[in-house]
Design an enzyme around this catalytic site. Structure first.
Site, PDB file in Angstrom:
ATOM      1  N   CYS A 128      68.866 -59.179  49.986  1.00 32.37           N
ATOM      2  CA  CYS A 128      69.683 -58.950  48.796  1.00 32.37           C
ATOM      3  C   CYS A 128      68.748 -58.680  47.619  1.00 32.37           C
ATOM      4  CB  CYS A 128      70.586 -60.109  48.420  1.00 32.37           C
ATOM      5  SG  CYS A 128      71.792 -60.503  49.678  1.00 32.37           S
ATOM      6  N   ARG A 130      65.864 -54.231  50.048  1.00 35.18           N
ATOM      7  CA  ARG A 130      66.105 -55.655  50.300  1.00 35.18           C
ATOM      8  C   ARG A 130      67.453 -55.903  50.976  1.00 35.18           C
ATOM      9  NH1 ARG A 130      62.636 -58.746  47.181  1.00 35.18           N
ATOM     10  NH2 ARG A 130      63.989 -60.516  47.542  1.00 35.18           N
ATOM     11  N   TRP A 190      72.559 -57.860  51.648  1.00 36.57           N
ATOM     12  CA  TRP A 190      72.242 -57.961  53.079  1.00 36.57           C
ATOM     13  C   TRP A 190      73.072 -59.137  53.557  1.00 36.57           C
ATOM     14  CZ3 TRP A 190      70.253 -61.452  56.618  1.00 36.57           C
ATOM     15  CH2 TRP A 190      69.769 -60.924  57.819  1.00 36.57           C
ATOM     16  N   ASN A 221      71.056 -64.182  45.627  1.00 36.14           N
ATOM     17  CA  ASN A 221      70.214 -63.867  46.770  1.00 36.14           C
ATOM     18  C   ASN A 221      69.822 -65.189  47.404  1.00 36.14           C
ATOM     19  OD1 ASN A 221      68.233 -63.033  48.573  1.00 36.14           O
ATOM     20  ND2 ASN A 221      66.668 -62.857  46.998  1.00 36.14           N
ATOM     21  N   GLY A 222      70.193 -65.391  48.656  1.00 35.33           N
ATOM     22  CA  GLY A 222      69.846 -66.644  49.324  1.00 35.33           C
ATOM     23  C   GLY A 222      70.997 -67.136  50.173  1.00 35.33           C
ATOM     24  N   GLU A 232      51.863 -54.402  67.296  1.00 33.17           N
ATOM     25  CA  GLU A 232      52.328 -53.849  66.024  1.00 33.17           C
ATOM     26  C   GLU A 232      52.943 -52.456  66.235  1.00 33.17           C
ATOM     27  OE1 GLU A 232      53.151 -54.637  63.248  1.00 33.17           O
ATOM     28  OE2 GLU A 232      52.953 -52.906  61.928  1.00 33.17           O
ATOM     29  N   LYS A 271      56.803 -51.441  65.285  1.00 30.51           N
ATOM     30  CA  LYS A 271      57.127 -50.303  64.409  1.00 30.51           C
ATOM     31  C   LYS A 271      58.194 -49.435  65.059  1.00 30.51           C
ATOM     32  CE  LYS A 271      56.048 -51.188  61.449  1.00 30.51           C
ATOM     33  NZ  LYS A 271      55.317 -52.334  60.975  1.00 30.51           N
ATOM     34  N   GLU A 306      61.787 -51.265  65.417  1.00 37.34           N
ATOM     35  CA  GLU A 306      62.556 -51.608  64.216  1.00 37.34           C
ATOM     36  C   GLU A 306      63.137 -50.380  63.517  1.00 37.34           C
ATOM     37  OE1 GLU A 306      60.595 -53.579  60.905  1.00 37.34           O
ATOM     38  OE2 GLU A 306      58.711 -52.582  61.346  1.00 37.34           O
ATOM     39  N   HIS A 313      52.080 -58.556  87.011  1.00 33.84           N
ATOM     40  CA  HIS A 313      52.690 -59.878  87.180  1.00 33.84           C
ATOM     41  C   HIS A 313      54.185 -59.838  86.890  1.00 33.84           C
ATOM     42  CE1 HIS A 313      48.803 -61.638  87.896  1.00 33.84           C
ATOM     43  NE2 HIS A 313      48.344 -60.983  86.838  1.00 33.84           N
ATOM     44  N   LYS A 332      63.649 -55.875  53.727  1.00 27.96           N
ATOM     45  CA  LYS A 332      62.200 -55.931  53.551  1.00 27.96           C
ATOM     46  C   LYS A 332      61.680 -57.359  53.407  1.00 27.96           C
ATOM     47  CE  LYS A 332      58.158 -54.112  52.633  1.00 27.96           C
ATOM     48  NZ  LYS A 332      57.434 -53.604  53.814  1.00 27.96           N
TER      49      LYS A 332
HETATM   50  O1  M6R Z   1      56.515 -59.995  53.556  1.00 22.15           O
HETATM   51  P1  M6R Z   1      55.965 -60.455  54.865  1.00 22.15           P
HETATM   52  O2  M6R Z   1      54.690 -59.817  55.216  1.00 22.15           O
HETATM   53  O3  M6R Z   1      55.853 -61.962  54.940  1.00 22.15           O
HETATM   54  O4  M6R Z   1      57.028 -60.028  55.929  1.00 22.15           O
HETATM   55  C1  M6R Z   1      56.903 -60.387  57.278  1.00 22.15           C
HETATM   56  C2  M6R Z   1      57.856 -59.606  58.148  1.00 22.15           C
HETATM   57  O5  M6R Z   1      59.176 -59.846  57.760  1.00 22.15           O
HETATM   58  C3  M6R Z   1      57.591 -58.112  58.103  1.00 22.15           C
HETATM   59  O6  M6R Z   1      56.276 -57.809  58.445  1.00 22.15           O
HETATM   60  C4  M6R Z   1      58.546 -57.378  59.056  1.00 22.15           C
HETATM   61  O7  M6R Z   1      58.252 -57.730  60.370  1.00 22.15           O
HETATM   62  C5  M6R Z   1      58.460 -55.868  58.857  1.00 22.15           C
HETATM   63  N1  M6R Z   1      59.766 -55.302  58.977  1.00 22.15           N
HETATM   64  C6  M6R Z   1      57.592 -55.197  59.849  1.00 22.15           C
HETATM   65  O8  M6R Z   1      57.505 -53.848  59.658  1.00 22.15           O
END
Ligand code: M6R
Length: 608
Positions: free
Chosen positions: A2, A27, A75, A99-100, A481, A485, A488, A504, A603
C-alpha cells in the site's frame, strides 16, 4: 505494501496526490482513492475505485480545487479487491488511509459493536471507527489518534482528515514507513516514501514510530505520545526526480537493469581508498570487524540471494564462517549468536517487516548489527548498530535488479575487509581483488550488449510451463536469483537446483523441450556441471548454456550458448545475473505481463 500520500499547502492537492500515487503504485495496485476537503470547507469528499491509479483519475473531479487531501493505492490484505474495500475509509467525522495490518481488528469490532455499521471487510475501516469513537469522546484529533493506536495491535501508517479541521492532516505510524517534509513555497507532504514528493523536495525526515504529526500549509508539528514537541531529523537524498521516472524506457525494470553499472560504481567508489576497502564514509572503523568470529546474514527474497552470494564468497575466500538466514524463519527461531557474531541485515527498502523483526531479535543477542540498505533513513537503517547504504538510487520495479548487484558488490568489499583484518589475505591480493571489483561496472556494461540476443531467445521461453536453472557453487546461488526473477514477473514456474542434486529427484521433471538455464562459470566444478547438463540434454531438455567456453556448438550439450567473458570466478555472478534479468524481463513482456507490477506482489513487504 500500500502506498499513502498526503498534501496540504499552496497548490491544488488532487494533481499532487494522483502523481504521487502513480509513483507509489509499485507498493500496491489493486485499488486507489483520495479524500479531500471539498471547496476547502468542512465537507470531506471521497473518490475511490477498484483498479489502478489511472482508473482513479478517471473518476476524479477535474474541478476539484482542494488544497488538502490524502491518497492511497492498495495491496489487499483484509477483504478482496473492490471499490468498497478501497481506501480512504470514512467513519463519523474521520477519513482514513492506512498501510499495514491491524491484527486485533475483530476484537475491536466486537468490543465496540461496530459490526452492523461497517461497509467494507477491511481492518482499516475498523481503525477509522475506533479513531472516530475516540474523537467523539475526546474532541481532539491528535488525542483521538493517540488513544486509538494505544488499543491497536499490528502495523500501521495512518493519515487522517477530521471534518472540523480543514487544511490539516493528522498522521501516526508503527512499523509501516512514512516520510514527510515541508517547504515554505509548497506546504507539507507525507508519504510512504520520498519518490511521491521528490518533485518538491530532496529533504525529508522519516517519521518516528508512535509520534503524532500534524500537517498544515504553514508547517509540520511532530510530537511524542506525551505531547512533547520533537524536532524532525531531516535527511537529504542525492538523486532527483528523473531517477524516479522511466526516462524513455518502457518499464522501470529495464531502466534499472541498465542503471547497474552506475549503481555498482556509486556503491563501491566511496568505500575504496588506495585500492583497499575503507568504510570511514559510513562512520565504521576497523574495530567493528576486529573480533568477528562468524557472520549471520539475514534477508528476504532477492536480498537473501545477494546475501547467499556474499556468504559463499566470504567463506571460501576468507575462511570466515558465514550463514545466511531467511528472515521470516529466523525471527521465530532461537538463533545461536554471540558477542562475536556480526549480523548483516540486507534489504533494499529497509522496511521489510520480517527482516526488521529478525534484526530486533538479533539485537538482543549481539551488539554488532550492520544494515546493508538502499533507502536512507529506513527503519532497518535506523535500528541497526551500523549502517552501510548501497547507492543504487530509487528502485521502483517490483523485481529487484540494481539493488541486488549493488548489495553483492558491497558484500565483496566487506569480505575483503574481514579477510585483511583476520589475516586471511595479504594486502597485494586484497588490492588485486578490489581493483577487479572496480571493473564490475564494465563487466555489467558488456553483458548489457547481449540484450537483443536475449530478447530474441525469449520467444522460445514464453510458452514454457517450467524452467529450471542449474549450477554449482556461486553459479547455484545466482541461479536462485535468476529463477526468482523469472517466476515473479512471467508467472512461469522456475526453480533453481544445485546441478549435482538433479539425479536425486528433480531430473524426473525434465522432459522433451523443458528449458534448462545451465550456468557453468566456476572453474573447479566446470567438468561436473557439463556432465550434469548432458544428462538433462539426453532427456530432451532445451538447454541455454552460460559458460566461459568459446564457440560451443555441440548439440548434445546445449541449444543456445552465451559466452561469459573470462573474469575471476568470484565475479562471474555479476555477468550471469544480467542475462538472467534480461531473460526474465523479455519473457515477461513477451507474455503481455507488466514486469513493473506483477500480480499479487508489492515492492515493499511491510506485512507478514
Ligand atoms: O526491500 P527488501 O530488499 O527487504 O525486499 C526483499 C524482498 O521482498 C524482495 O527482494 C523481493 O523478493 C523482490 N520482489 C525480488 O525481486
Amino acid at each position: 505494501m500500500c502506498g499513502i500520500i498526503g498534501f496540504t499547502g499552496f497548490h491544488k492537492a488532487q494533481p499532487i496526490l494522483l502523481e504521487g500515487l502513480k509513483r507509489l503504485e509499485y507498493r500496491g495496485y489493486d485499488s486507489a482513492g483520495i479524500a479531500y476537503f471539498r471547496d476547502n470547507t468542512t465537507h470531506i469528499s471521497i473518490r475511490k475505485t477498484a483498479g489502478k491509479v489511472s482508473d482513479l483519475a478517471a473518476v476524479c473531479d477535474d474541478e476539484n480545487d482542494s488544497i488538502c487531501g490524502i491518497g492511497h493505492t492498495r495491496w489487499a490484505t483484509h477483504g478482496g479487491v473492490s471499490t468498497a474495500n478501497a481506501h480512504p475509509h470514512k467513519f463519523g467525522h474521520v477519513a482514513l488511509i492506512h498501510n499495514g495490518i491491524i491484527e486485533n481488528y475483530q476484537e475491536l469490532t466486537d468490543t465496540y459493536g461496530f459490526g452492523p455499521k461497517l461497509k467494507s471487510q477491511t481492518d482499516t475501516e475498523v481503525a477509522a471507527a475506533v479513531i472516530s469513537t475516540k474523537y467523539d469522546e475526546l474532541g481532539d484529533p491528535g488525542e483521538a489518534l493517540k488513544a486509538a493506536v494505544r488499543e491497536m495491535k499490528g502495523s500501521f501508517a495512518f493519515c487522517a482528515l477530521f471534518k472540523e479541521y480543514p487544511g490539516k492532516i493528522f498522521a501516526i505510524r508503527n512499523v509501516s514507513p512514512m516520510v514527510a517534509t515541508w517547504t515554505k513555497e509548497d506546504g507539507a507532504f507525507i508519504a510512504s516514501d520520498l519518490t511521491a514528493f521528490i518533485d518538491y523536495s530532496k529533504r525529508y525526515f522519516a517519521v518516528p514510530e508512535y509520534h503524532l504529526l500534524t500537517l498544515s500549509p504553514e508547517g509540520i508539528r511532530l510530537e511524542d505520545m506525551d505531547g512533547n514537541e520533537v524536532k524532525p531529523e531531516y535527511l537529504t537524498v542525492d538523486w532527483d526526480v528523473s531517477a524516479a521516472q522511466k526516462e524513455g524506457y518502457p518499464h522501470f525494470m529495464l531502466k534499472e537493469i541498465h542503471e547497474q553499472p552506475d549503481a555498482i560504481a556509486k556503491t563501491i567508489a566511496p568505500r575504496i581508498r588506495d585500492s583497499l576497502p575503507d568504510f570511514s564514509v559510513d562512520g565504521i572503523d576497523d574495530s567493528l570487524f576486529e573480533d568477528v568470529r562468524d557472520i549471520t546474514v539475514i534477508a528476504c527474497g532477492t536480498a537473501l540471494y545477494a546475501g547467499m552470494v556474499g556468504a559463499q564468497m566470504i567463506r571460501e575466500n576468507f575462511g570466515i564462517p558465514v550463514s545466511c538466514e531467511i528472515a521470516s524463519e529466523f525471527r521465530y527461531e532461537r538463533p545461536v549468536l554471540n558477542a562475536h557474531t556480526l549480523v548483516i541485515v540486507c534489504s533494499q527498502s529497509g522496511e521489510t517487516i520480517d527482516t526488521l523483526a529478525a534484526l530486533r531479535l538479533a539485537k538482543t543477542r549481539t551488539k554488532k548489527t550492520l544494515a546493508l540498505v538502499n533507502v536512507k533513513g529506513s527503519s532497518i537503517a535506523r535500528e541497526s548498530d551500523y549502517v552501510m547504504y548501497t547507492h543504487a538510487g530509487p528502485e521502483i520495479a517490483v523485481a529487484s535488479t540494481k539493488a541486488y548487484t549493488s548489495q553483492v558488490a558491497a558484500f565483496y568489499l566487506i569480505g575483503v575487509k574481514l579477510g585483511l583484518i583476520g589475516k586471511k589475505i595479504l594486502i597485494p591480493e586484497a588490492k588485486e581483488f578490489v581493483e577487479t571489483l572496480r571493473t564490475v561496472p564494465d563487466m555489467v556494461h558488456t553483458m548489457l550488449g547481449y540484450e537483443d540476443r536475449v530478447a530474441a531467445l525469449t520467444k522460445r521461453l514464453i510458452h514454457a510451463w517450467d524452467v529450471f536453472y542449474i549450477g554449482r557453487g556461486l553459479d547455484y546461488k545466482v541461479a536462485m536469483e535468476g529463477a526468482l526473477k523469472l517466476k515473479e514477473i512471467s508467472y512461469i514456474h522456475a526453480e533453481a537446483y544445485a546441478a549435482g542434486e538433479l539425479k536425486h529427484g528433480t531430473i524426473s521433471l525434465v522432459e522433451d523441450g523443458v528449458p534448462v538455464i545451465a550456468i557453468s562459470t566456476q572453474k573447479n566444478v566446470h567438468g561436473k556441471v557439463i556432465s550434469n547438463i548432458r544428462e538433462t540434454k539426453a532427456r530432451g531438455a532445451y538447454v541455454i548454456l552460460l559458460s566461459r567456453d568459446e564457440n560451443v556448438t555441440d548439440p548434445a550439450l546445449c541449444d543456445v550458448h552465451f559466452h561469459i567473458p573470462d573474469v575471476p570466478d568470484e565475479f562471474t555472478v555479476f555477468e550471469v545475473i544480467v542475462i538472467c534479468q534480461m531473460l526474465a524481463y523479455y519473457t515477461s513482456t513477451g507474455r503481455g505481463v507488466n514486469p513493473d507490477q506483477p500480480r499479487n506482489l508489492a515492492k515493499s513487504v511491510t506485512v507478514e
